[in-house]
Design an enzyme around this catalytic site. Structure first.
Site, mmCIF file in Angstrom:
data_model
loop_
_atom_site.group_PDB
_atom_site.id
_atom_site.type_symbol
_atom_site.label_atom_id
_atom_site.label_comp_id
_atom_site.label_asym_id
_atom_site.label_seq_id
_atom_site.Cartn_x
_atom_site.Cartn_y
_atom_site.Cartn_z
ATOM 1 N N TYR A 146 13.645 31.932 7.152
ATOM 2 C CA TYR A 146 12.386 32.529 7.400
ATOM 3 C C TYR A 146 12.470 32.871 9.004
ATOM 4 O O TYR A 146 12.628 31.998 10.055
ATOM 5 C CB TYR A 146 11.149 31.904 7.183
ATOM 6 C CG TYR A 146 10.628 31.711 5.740
ATOM 7 C CD1 TYR A 146 10.388 32.952 5.149
ATOM 8 C CD2 TYR A 146 10.674 30.631 5.065
ATOM 9 C CE1 TYR A 146 9.958 33.111 3.733
ATOM 10 C CE2 TYR A 146 10.242 30.663 3.683
ATOM 11 C CZ TYR A 146 9.768 31.769 3.202
ATOM 12 O OH TYR A 146 9.427 31.924 1.721
ATOM 13 N N LYS A 154 0.649 -1.243 0.119
ATOM 14 C CA LYS A 154 0.136 -0.005 0.064
ATOM 15 C C LYS A 154 0.933 1.319 -0.008
ATOM 16 O O LYS A 154 2.083 1.182 0.235
ATOM 17 C CB LYS A 154 -1.069 0.008 1.178
ATOM 18 C CG LYS A 154 -0.151 -0.010 2.515
ATOM 19 C CD LYS A 154 -1.043 -0.254 3.778
ATOM 20 C CE LYS A 154 -0.262 -0.264 5.270
ATOM 21 N NZ LYS A 154 -1.256 -0.407 6.322
#
Ligand SMILES: *Cc1c(COP(=O)(O)O)cnc(C)c1O
Length: 382
Positions: free
Chosen positions: A267, A45
């Site tokens: 930032y 999966k």
């Protein structure tokens, strides 16, 4: 077997690269096959836990796995489209999923409720189903108070020739900690579920409860099959067994600069260089799978040395403090790998992010180019 899925996916040209080592997956599969007392289902999966579903599937099947497992039918159909014809189970679908196509493509489906049973029986001829019981985590599977009814209804549908109940499945909620009492309760719940199915007249040939942790730690939970995903790609949630990680994430240094002490980085100026140093820019950010929360803890390997990631991780890029010695543009930074050369591992990144390895390996973004290294015995298939 027919042709392999594309071995490489190009990414978007940032230079960031994910290498998947199928020899590691082959090794892990053989180890797990040796531990399982029953068959081994390779759970692929989420694109084979981010490693490439078809590549992991083929490697596992060539090394002892006999089944494939995925959550959605779409994942199952994608595997069939690559030519994989092994037994294949899909266990998490909305009631309006394309069960008719599942029957046509020979995909077994899990049935966790009467509504799903009705959808599957109306989809066409004799779907192969695995009744799915919740073994005690209140997640997927039939609640215990609905199980007997589900078994009786499935038996009637079987007698009408609408389905064939080939399996019963459950899942363990606490197998990562083998000492947890929850495991004994789940084993008991599953035994009761099997007994109830039997009493309803069902004779499921495939009875499966264990995933990676229980496959490695508790043979009492193995029944006729183990469904393993994490272990294939080198993750052992029970932390009892040494498996081989299969992913290496690298990127080139795309910019280098010398800065003075006190230079704010990134930032919010969340970091200031404590001394004069060199900063290297790496084209990998949180959109590529570097968790932003690792700021202040994360490290990478550059020229054989661990160096810290400094300042906030941006969407597309991160800054590494290279120290006294600059490196050349284009030099490779190893974000994580098996750890053999001193590089950080996925387990370290998971610890820095306060999460599990699964979340790191399934989180690598589509911009990263991918290459697959095949073990010799699979090369002839490419
Ligand atoms: C993901 C999953 C597995 C595989 O579990 P691992 O711990 O990764 O081996 C098995 N069964 C179910 C129902 C799953 O969702």
């Amino acid at each position: 077997m027919t042709g392999l899925a594309a071995a490489a996916r190009p990414g978007t040209g940032s230079g960031a690269r994910l290498d998947v080592d199928l020899a590691a997956i082959a090794h892990n599969t053989r180890l797990l096959t040796g531990r399982a007392t029953g068959e081994l289902m390779a759970v692929v999966k989420a694109d084979g836990f981010g490693h490439g579903a078809a590549d992991v599937a083929r490697t596992a099947l060539a090394n002892g796995a006999t089944w494939l497992g995925v959550t959605s039918l779409e994942e199952a159909f994608a595997l069939r489209a690559t030519g994989l014809d092994a037994p294949l189970l899909s266990w998490l679908n909305p009631v309006d999923a394309d069960f008719a196509r599942a029957v046509r493509e020979g995909v077994d489906v899990a049935v966790p409720s009467l509504a799903h049973l009705a959808a599957v029986t109306s989809a066409g001829r004799r779907a192969r189903v695995h009744l799915h019981v919740d073994a005690g985590m209140a997640r997927d599977g039939a609640a215990p108070d609905t199980w007997a009814q589900l078994c009786r209804s499935a038996r009637r549908a079987e007698q009408r020739g609408e389905v064939e109940v080939v399996g019963v499945m459950g899942h363990l909620g606490c197998a990562d900690d083998p000492a947890d009492d929850c495991n004994a309760l789940a084993r008991t719940r599953f035994a009761w579920a099997l007994e109830t199915a039997r009493a309803a007249g069902l004779r499921p040939a495939h009875r499966h409860l264990a995933a990676t942790s229980a496959t490695l730690t508790d043979p009492r939970s193995h029944h006729t099959m183990s469904r393993v995903g994490a272990g294939l790609v080198g993750i052992d949630p029970s932390q009892t067994t040494r498996l081989r990680p299969a992913m290496t994430l690298t990127a080139p240094v795309v910019q280098v600069r010398r800065v003075r002490a006190g230079t704010p980085v990134g930032y919010g100026h969340a970091y200031r260089t404590p001394a004069a140093t060199h900063l290297g820019l790496v084209p990998l950010g949180y959109a590529d799978g570097l968790p932003r929360i690792t700021a202040g803890r994360a490290e990478v390997l550059v020229r054989g040395r661990r160096r810290p990631v400094v300042g906030r991780i941006s969407m597309d890029q991160a800054v590494v403090d290279l120290g006294e010695r600059a490196v050349d543009l284009g030099e490779t930074v190893t974000v994580f790998g098996p750890g053999d050369a001193g590089e950080p591992t996925v387990a370290e990144w998971a610890a820095w992010a306060g999460t599990i390895e699964h979340e790191i390996v399934t989180g690598i973004g589509a911009r990263v180019s991918r290459t697959v290294r095949r073990p010799t015995h699979l090369r002839s298939l490419s």
